[in-house]
Write an enzyme that holds these catalytic residues in place. Sequence first.
Site, mmCIF file in Angstrom:
data_model
loop_
_atom_site.group_PDB
_atom_site.id
_atom_site.type_symbol
_atom_site.label_atom_id
_atom_site.label_comp_id
_atom_site.label_asym_id
_atom_site.label_seq_id
_atom_site.Cartn_x
_atom_site.Cartn_y
_atom_site.Cartn_z
ATOM 1 C CE LYS A 41 -3.277 -2.851 -0.009
ATOM 2 N NZ LYS A 41 -3.778 -3.256 -1.322
ATOM 3 C CE LYS B 43 -6.170 3.360 5.324
ATOM 4 N NZ LYS B 43 -6.384 3.833 3.953
ATOM 5 N N GLY C 80 -10.149 -3.810 4.004
ATOM 6 C CA GLY C 80 -10.643 -3.162 5.212
ATOM 7 C C GLY C 80 -10.063 -3.704 6.506
ATOM 8 C CG HIS D 20 -15.133 3.111 -0.739
ATOM 9 N ND1 HIS D 20 -14.082 2.457 -0.146
ATOM 10 C CD2 HIS D 20 -15.204 2.609 -2.006
ATOM 11 C CE1 HIS D 20 -13.553 1.591 -1.007
ATOM 12 N NE2 HIS D 20 -14.219 1.654 -2.136
ATOM 13 C CE LYS E 146 -15.662 -1.632 -1.426
ATOM 14 N NZ LYS E 146 -14.905 -1.932 -2.652
ATOM 15 C CD GLU F 85 -7.108 -0.983 -0.529
ATOM 16 O OE1 GLU F 85 -6.629 -0.797 0.600
ATOM 17 O OE2 GLU F 85 -7.631 -2.054 -0.866
ATOM 18 N NE ARG G 28 -10.520 -8.117 -5.124
ATOM 19 C CZ ARG G 28 -10.227 -7.238 -4.160
ATOM 20 N NH1 ARG G 28 -8.984 -6.969 -3.878
ATOM 21 N NH2 ARG G 28 -11.182 -6.644 -3.480
ATOM 22 C CB VAL H 270 -17.618 -8.479 -4.526
ATOM 23 C CG1 VAL H 270 -19.057 -8.844 -4.217
ATOM 24 C CG2 VAL H 270 -16.668 -9.403 -3.778
#
Lengths: 454, 79
Positions: free
Chosen positions: A116, A158, A165, A208, A237, A288, A292, A295
């Site tokens: 990150k 972080k 998350g 977000h 989420k 970030e 990929r 969802v």
Amino acid sequence: MIQKILIANRGEIALRIVRACRELGIKTLAVYSEADVQSLHVQLADEAICIGGPKSADSYLRADRIISAAEIADVDAIHPGYGFLSENAKFAEQCESCNIKFIGPKSKSIKMMGDKAVAKDTVKKAGVPIVPGSDGPVENEAEAVKIARKIGYPVIIKAVAGGGGRGMRIAHNDISFAKEYHVARNEAEKAFGNGAVYIERYIEKPRHIEFQILADSHGKVLHLGERDCSVQRRHQKLIEESPSPFLTSDLRKKMGKAAVRAAEAASYENAGTIEFLVDAKGNYYFIEMNTRIQVEHPVTEECTGIDLIKQQILVANGEKLSFDQGDIKFEKHAIECRINAEDPSRNFAPSPGTIGLYYAPGGHGVRVDSHAYSGYVIPSHYDSMIGKLICFGTTRKVALERTYRALSEYIIRGIKTTIPLHKAIMADPVFIEGKATTAYMEDFMSRTPPDLFS
Amino acid sequence: MIYVKSPMVGTFYRAASPESKAFAEAGTKVVENTVVCIIEAMKIMNEIQAEVKGTVIEALVENGQPVEYGQRLFKVKQG
């Protein structure tokens, strides 16, 4: 020419990939654990190979067995889905060295964006705004406190190797910072095997908003608009929608361009997502990049009409994207509800077990991406998501009402689900007015009687 | 009656090489660490042990066939 794809995943995304392959005339190989013998995608795929026991560590995370299966079945490509090995740079590298096409970005892009701190640095150099913070991991507590004071409280600590998350702690002053710093390091070490942390300013009640990227292997990088994923519980989420009710078309253009620059800085190919936090004034900050398919990709698919999984396969096949930025239109408003086998009245405790009657909603503008069926036994070894309900229409109002209607028809007996919770949110004035930020769920839960969402 | 099951995904071989004798045939007595077959995975030849004590009744997979995790390789009479 890709003729056979191994699907290195399970559940609804594995089913999604089987469907895209079917439509493209590509053969599918499902690899599965002993707990997923009765899974829908295993039954529907052309071939299936068992790769291990129920635990993910003994099956879906076993890169060696997956590649072995790919070799004995002579596949051309592997689609990693999301989670599991999808952002494992080593796995992508192993595919590359075994001459199996990894359907996703190059391993070096995964590596770059997986750290990150490196990711932030990379996009900052490309002129993408980032959240004010430490430039990379902090060496020790003394340095960390200095940086926290310089950035200004509140700050968020972080994990450098974190994501989804997890591994994040908030501190509002020097005293709580000292404690949270150590807790964060310990949690990171335990969860990701890497205790390194970095510090950022904590943006209060942000939205977000993430942008979908699609890039081919010939240098074309496009964005397919944004998804507003502010409705989250503990950084997971629950609901996503596109377009965001908050963005103006001007801000969309600016952020879209920034997202493309960020992807180009990572030499990105295939599908990916750039995540931003947006404050009430419309200031946006990169947090970030997810290297990929995600969802919530169906929300973008229904908004733009573009099949992302098929595009992933075509890009992996070496083809040029057949459209340009100007061709992408945001024609529908789409809302997705993640249907989880959880009991909201018992603090979202997982509710695995056997589904009795399963009846999914239908009709105009209703899409259900789910591997569930009547009699399906939900295994207890994996995440609790059993499906996604995506409703879309010409306006946000239509999408909202349609979602409410579809949720009312959706029957899943024998287990507890989050269907009633989603219905209550669809009827909530704050959500209806498009005012939800990442602080929404906590507020909603505190003012809504529990019997309204259980 | 018990079964020797595959602990990995790969290609099943009855012997160490095409010219060698098979590790286990009908009637072969095995103990826990007796090598009964080879499973090749990613160019590595893995020796698979019986992990049971008894007499092999029959092989359930043909030489050179692909096998999956948990697949039954040999039927063994325990004891």
